[in-house]
Structures are given as C-alpha cells and as structure tokens.
Design a protein around this motif. Structure first.
Motif, PDB file in Angstrom:
ATOM      1  N   ALA A   1       8.887  -4.011  -3.404  1.00 39.80           N
ATOM      2  CA  ALA A   1       8.110  -2.189  -3.366  1.00 39.80           C
ATOM      3  C   ALA A   1       8.100  -1.789  -4.759  1.00 39.80           C
ATOM      4  N   SER A   2       9.298  -1.694  -5.447  1.00 37.94           N
ATOM      5  CA  SER A   2      10.078  -0.674  -6.262  1.00 37.94           C
ATOM      6  C   SER A   2       8.950  -1.131  -7.601  1.00 37.94           C
ATOM      7  N   VAL A   3       8.322  -2.931  -7.914  1.00 41.81           N
ATOM      8  CA  VAL A   3       7.104  -3.000  -8.889  1.00 41.81           C
ATOM      9  C   VAL A   3       5.643  -2.302  -8.878  1.00 41.81           C
ATOM     10  N   VAL A   4       5.571  -2.601  -7.096  1.00 46.27           N
ATOM     11  CA  VAL A   4       4.261  -1.998  -6.752  1.00 46.27           C
ATOM     12  C   VAL A   4       4.538  -0.297  -6.751  1.00 46.27           C
ATOM     13  N   ALA A   5       4.785   0.053  -7.042  1.00 46.73           N
ATOM     14  CA  ALA A   5       5.584   1.432  -7.122  1.00 46.73           C
ATOM     15  C   ALA A   5       5.128   1.455  -8.446  1.00 46.73           C
ATOM     16  N   ILE A   6       6.184   1.116  -9.151  1.00 44.35           N
ATOM     17  CA  ILE A   6       5.852   1.022 -10.655  1.00 44.35           C
ATOM     18  C   ILE A   6       5.076   0.969 -10.967  1.00 44.35           C
ATOM     19  N   ILE A   7       3.627   0.278 -10.555  1.00 48.29           N
ATOM     20  CA  ILE A   7       2.106  -0.041 -11.430  1.00 48.29           C
ATOM     21  C   ILE A   7       1.146   0.686 -11.202  1.00 48.29           C
ATOM     22  N   GLY A   8       1.559   2.044  -9.439  1.00 42.91           N
ATOM     23  CA  GLY A   8       0.778   2.729  -9.344  1.00 42.91           C
ATOM     24  C   GLY A   8       1.584   4.110 -10.155  1.00 42.91           C
ATOM     25  N   GLY A   9       2.446   4.395 -10.121  1.00 41.64           N
ATOM     26  CA  GLY A   9       3.118   5.865 -10.701  1.00 41.64           C
ATOM     27  C   GLY A   9       2.481   5.012 -12.259  1.00 41.64           C
ATOM     28  N   GLY A  10       2.847   3.780 -12.774  1.00 40.96           N
ATOM     29  CA  GLY A  10       1.960   3.905 -14.320  1.00 40.96           C
ATOM     30  C   GLY A  10       0.064   3.481 -14.531  1.00 40.96           C
TER      31      GLY A  10
ATOM     32  N   LEU B   1       0.695  -1.072   0.005  1.00 41.24           N
ATOM     33  CA  LEU B   1       0.021   0.484  -0.243  1.00 41.24           C
ATOM     34  C   LEU B   1       1.337   1.520  -0.300  1.00 41.24           C
ATOM     35  N   MET B   2       1.823   1.372   0.616  1.00 34.68           N
ATOM     36  CA  MET B   2       3.214   2.190   1.230  1.00 34.68           C
ATOM     37  C   MET B   2       3.162   2.916  -0.193  1.00 34.68           C
ATOM     38  N   SER B   3       4.136   1.197  -1.288  1.00 33.50           N
ATOM     39  CA  SER B   3       4.533   1.973  -2.658  1.00 33.50           C
ATOM     40  C   SER B   3       3.635   2.090  -3.311  1.00 33.50           C
ATOM     41  N   PHE B   4       2.853   1.491  -3.470  1.00 34.84           N
ATOM     42  CA  PHE B   4       1.702   2.362  -4.634  1.00 34.84           C
ATOM     43  C   PHE B   4       1.321   3.415  -4.321  1.00 34.84           C
ATOM     44  N   LEU B   5       0.877   3.942  -3.211  1.00 30.30           N
ATOM     45  CA  LEU B   5       0.923   5.442  -3.016  1.00 30.30           C
ATOM     46  C   LEU B   5       1.848   6.384  -3.245  1.00 30.30           C
ATOM     47  N   ILE B   6       3.063   5.981  -2.974  1.00 27.36           N
ATOM     48  CA  ILE B   6       4.235   5.983  -3.431  1.00 27.36           C
ATOM     49  C   ILE B   6       4.660   6.911  -4.613  1.00 27.36           C
ATOM     50  N   GLY B   7       4.188   5.490  -5.837  1.00 25.09           N
ATOM     51  CA  GLY B   7       4.191   5.397  -7.320  1.00 25.09           C
ATOM     52  C   GLY B   7       3.152   6.422  -7.512  1.00 25.09           C
ATOM     53  N   LEU B   8       2.784   6.491  -6.860  1.00 30.87           N
ATOM     54  CA  LEU B   8       0.865   7.519  -7.385  1.00 30.87           C
ATOM     55  C   LEU B   8       1.531   9.432  -7.130  1.00 30.87           C
ATOM     56  N   VAL B   9       2.184   9.362  -6.018  1.00 32.61           N
ATOM     57  CA  VAL B   9       2.390  10.551  -5.446  1.00 32.61           C
ATOM     58  C   VAL B   9       3.907  11.170  -6.810  1.00 32.61           C
ATOM     59  N   ILE B  10       5.245  10.277  -6.891  1.00 35.26           N
ATOM     60  CA  ILE B  10       5.971  10.871  -8.259  1.00 35.26           C
ATOM     61  C   ILE B  10       5.221  10.725  -9.468  1.00 35.26           C
ATOM     62  N   ALA B  11       4.727   9.863  -9.458  1.00 37.81           N
ATOM     63  CA  ALA B  11       3.497  10.077 -11.206  1.00 37.81           C
ATOM     64  C   ALA B  11       2.780  11.411 -10.829  1.00 37.81           C
ATOM     65  N   GLN B  12       2.578  11.657 -10.622  1.00 44.05           N
ATOM     66  CA  GLN B  12       1.404  13.097 -10.188  1.00 44.05           C
ATOM     67  C   GLN B  12       2.256  14.650 -10.080  1.00 44.05           C
ATOM     68  N   GLN B  13       3.393  14.489  -8.865  1.00 41.90           N
ATOM     69  CA  GLN B  13       3.905  15.414  -9.096  1.00 41.90           C
ATOM     70  C   GLN B  13       4.857  15.870 -10.207  1.00 41.90           C
ATOM     71  N   GLY B  14       5.149  14.569 -10.763  1.00 43.52           N
ATOM     72  CA  GLY B  14       6.815  14.688 -12.124  1.00 43.52           C
ATOM     73  C   GLY B  14       5.830  14.996 -13.337  1.00 43.52           C
ATOM     74  N   ALA B  15       4.262  15.036 -13.261  1.00 44.56           N
ATOM     75  CA  ALA B  15       3.747  15.056 -14.198  1.00 44.56           C
ATOM     76  C   ALA B  15       2.865  16.573 -14.327  1.00 44.56           C
ATOM     77  N   VAL B  16       3.534  17.365 -13.150  1.00 45.94           N
ATOM     78  CA  VAL B  16       2.915  18.115 -12.730  1.00 45.94           C
ATOM     79  C   VAL B  16       3.824  18.931 -13.101  1.00 45.94           C
ATOM     80  N   GLN B  17       5.215  19.332 -12.951  1.00 43.88           N
ATOM     81  CA  GLN B  17       6.191  19.587 -12.821  1.00 43.88           C
ATOM     82  C   GLN B  17       6.749  19.420 -14.763  1.00 43.88           C
ATOM     83  N   LEU B  18       6.534  18.467 -15.028  1.00 39.41           N
ATOM     84  CA  LEU B  18       6.952  18.428 -16.450  1.00 39.41           C
ATOM     85  C   LEU B  18       6.059  18.860 -17.737  1.00 39.41           C
ATOM     86  N   ARG B  19       5.012  18.848 -17.052  1.00 36.57           N
ATOM     87  CA  ARG B  19       3.940  19.303 -18.319  1.00 36.57           C
ATOM     88  C   ARG B  19       4.255  21.131 -18.158  1.00 36.57           C
TER      89      ARG B  19
END
Length: 370
Positions: free
Chosen positions: A270-279, A169-187
């Motif tokens: 944890a890394s795989v689950v975080a990537i799934i969350g980011g995906g 659960l922690m890794s999934f949420l971390i992946g979501l946060v990284i993807a969301q914050q990264g998308a906001v800045q890179l946009r």
C-alpha cells in the motif's frame, strides 16, 4: 356436549344478592353474559360458581372483574377454578402505557457505567483469548504435524491476495490526495518540491500501514467474526470440541497467522502504491519527472520509516484477528447476535489499531526513530 353458561339471581333472607352460575363458563359459551352482568355491578354480594362445569381464562376474568367491581365474594369454586381466578387476579395490575421519563443525568451516568463495564469486560476477554492463542500456538510448535497448512494458505488468499485490488486502489487515491493537498499548501511558500517529502514519509511511516489495517479490519475482521459466529450458532464448534478438535487450533490460529504475516506485506504494498500515486500527480501538476521523484524519495525517506511500518503491521494484524475471532466465539442466541458481534469486531479492531498507532508514534519518537 358443553352447556351454555348462564346465571340466576337469588336474594337471601338477609337481603344479600347471590348470582348462581351454571354451564361452561368459557368464551365459546358465554354469549351476552358480560353485558347482562354489567347491570349487577355494585349490587351483588356473592358469586356462586359451584354449578359450572368448566371455567376458562376468559370466564375466570369475568368472575374476577365482577367480584372486584362489586366487592362480592366468590364461592363454590373448585381447585382448578380457584387457581385460575387467583392467577387472573395477580395479573390484574395497573401499568403505565408510557413509563415516566428517567432522570437525564441518571440515564447518562447509567449508560456511561454500562459502557465502562462492557469495555473492561471486553478487554479482559480479549486478553484471555490472546492467552489461549499463545497456548494453542505453543502446542502447534511442539507438534508441527497438527498445523493446518491448507487452512493457513486459504486465509492467505482471503486476507492477502483478494485484498490487493481494493487496497491498491485506496492507496493510489490516498497518494494522489496527499500530493494534491500538499502541493496546494506548499505552493504558498514556493516549496512545492517538499511534496515529495510529504508523500514519501507520510505514506511509508503512517498512512500506508494504518489505512491497510483499517481496510483489513472492515474486510477480513468482519468475515472472521461472521464465519466463526455462524459456526458457533449452528453448534459446529461444540461438535468440534466433542470429537476432540480444538477450535483455537482449527479456526483461530490459521486466521491469526495469516493476518500477522499478510499485514506487513499489504502495508508495504500500500505504501509503494501510494507513492506511485503521489508521483503521478507530482509529474502532472508539479512537472517533477518520475526519475527525479523516486530519486528524491530515496534521499528523504530514511530506512527507519520502513522499519516503523513493518514493526507496526504484524501487531495490527494480530489485533484484527484476535478481535474478529473473539467476537465470533461470543455469538449465542440467534442470528441477530452474529450481526452485532460482527459490528463490534470491526469497531473494536479499528479503535485498537488507532490507539496502538498513537502509542507507536510516541514510542518511536522517544527512541529516536523520527
């Protein structure tokens, strides 16, 4: 039957006033004597207690106070009464209700000095404890039949299997946060597609293993310290030594082996689950299909990132197990020390994990794994 205490006033030929006490000079038989003695403060030269049958602490204090305030001499006391009056006199010292405030500069320097001594003492203790683990591990290699496989497997379950849910659960949420914050800045630069690079490399190389280690330190490291600390407090460890069982082999090594083996597996998971969350977030917010996302992950995440995570994880696991078991072994005195040592185990484990992660980051960059 005890006699009530009393005194009479006598004046000698030289004009000296003597108070002669009788009966039991104790709190139970004193009555209004303290109030009556106040009339003689400063006007009496001798206190004769040779006629008393018994003197307790309150009576000794009354005699001492009267003699102190009047400058009178105490006479006629037997050995027990003399010792009691002397003890009361030694305790009659003026103390400050509120001590003077210390110099703030000296106080800070003192606290820094104490913290430094504790830090170096703990480091020396951890180093010595690690040596004891190596020695115990060597003995088990020479005598494999002494390995407690049931205890090791039980620690696998506690450290690894039961942690899958919270770490996932922690890794999934971390992946979501990284993807969301990264998308906001890179946009802002029209480079949303590089969110895939950010999620893949950051989680696989750093955050997956690091956050897993922090979670295991708080979850399992504290449990190691509390369990062993409680056994130390109830003298179970001393009993094990008495019957010839090594606490390092029976308690520490199963936890050490479980942490070292399970951390790489949990970190990769944890890394795989975080990537799934980011995906998932990239699919919903950036319209990057899962097939494209994972194809891009294979292209931008080098195999060295996987190696970096797998190299760091067992070291983190060893640090967590060593600090938890070491602090548990240091418990003594009372149950409050169990809580203090458990807290110290978690804080020290997380601190050392972060320090080692910084060291690994510099080291792998230096050897070209960047």
């Amino acid at each position: 039957m005890s006699m009530p205490s009393d005194f009479v006033e006598e004046t000698t030929e030289d004009g000296a006033v003597t108070l002669r006490f009788s009966g039991d000079l104790s709190i139970a038989n004193m009555g209004d004597m303290p109030e009556r003695l106040r009339d003689y403060l400063g006007n009496v030269q001798r206190l004769d207690i040779s006629g008393t049958d018994y003197v307790d602490t309150v009576g000794a204090w009354l005699i001492h106070r009267t003699a102190r305030d009047s400058g009178a001499e105490i006479i006629g006391a037997d050995d027990d009464a003399q010792r009691l009056i002397a003890a009361v006199a030694n305790a009659d010292q003026v103390t400050d209700i509120r001590p003077d405030a210390p110099n703030p500069v000296l106080r800070v320097l003192n606290e820094v000095g104490e913290a430094t001594v504790i830090a170096f003492t703990t480091l020396a203790g951890l180093t010595g404890f690690f040596g004891a683990i190596i020695v115990g591990f060597g003995r088990l290699m020479l005598h494999p039949g002494r390995i407690r496989w049931n205890a090791v497997i039980a620690r696998f379950d506690v450290v690894g299997v039961r942690a899958l849910g919270i770490i996932g659960l922690m890794s999934f949420l971390i992946g979501l946060v990284i993807a969301q914050q990264g998308a906001v800045q890179l946009r802002q630069f029209g480079a949303e597609v590089f969110t895939v690079n950010l999620v893949g490399r950051l989680t696989m190389r750093e955050l997956g293993v690091l956050m897993t280690a922090i979670m295991v330190a708080g979850r399992s490291g504290s449990a190691f310290a509390a369990q062993i600390g409680t056994m130390k407090l109830t003298e179970e460890i001393d009993a094990m030594r008495t019957i010839g069982v090594s606490p390092v082999e029976a308690l520490v090594l199963p936890r050490f082996i479980a942490a070292v083996i399970m951390l790489p597996l949990l970190g990769f998971y944890a890394s795989v689950v975080a990537i799934i969350g980011g995906g998932l977030l990239s699919w919903v917010e950036l319209d990057i299909p899962p097939a494209t996302f994972f194809s891009r992950i294979r292209e931008v995440v080098p195999l060295t990132d996987v190696y970096v995570g797998l190299v760091k994880a067992p070291v983190f696991g060893a640090i967590i197990a060593i600090t938890g078991c070491y602090q548990g072994m240091q418990v003594k005195g009372n149950a409050e020390d169990v809580g203090k040592r458990t807290t110290a185990a978690v804080v020290q484990a997380i601190f050392l994990v972060i320090v080692l992660d910084a060291f690994f980051a510099v080291f792998f960059t230096w050897i070209g794994w960047n």
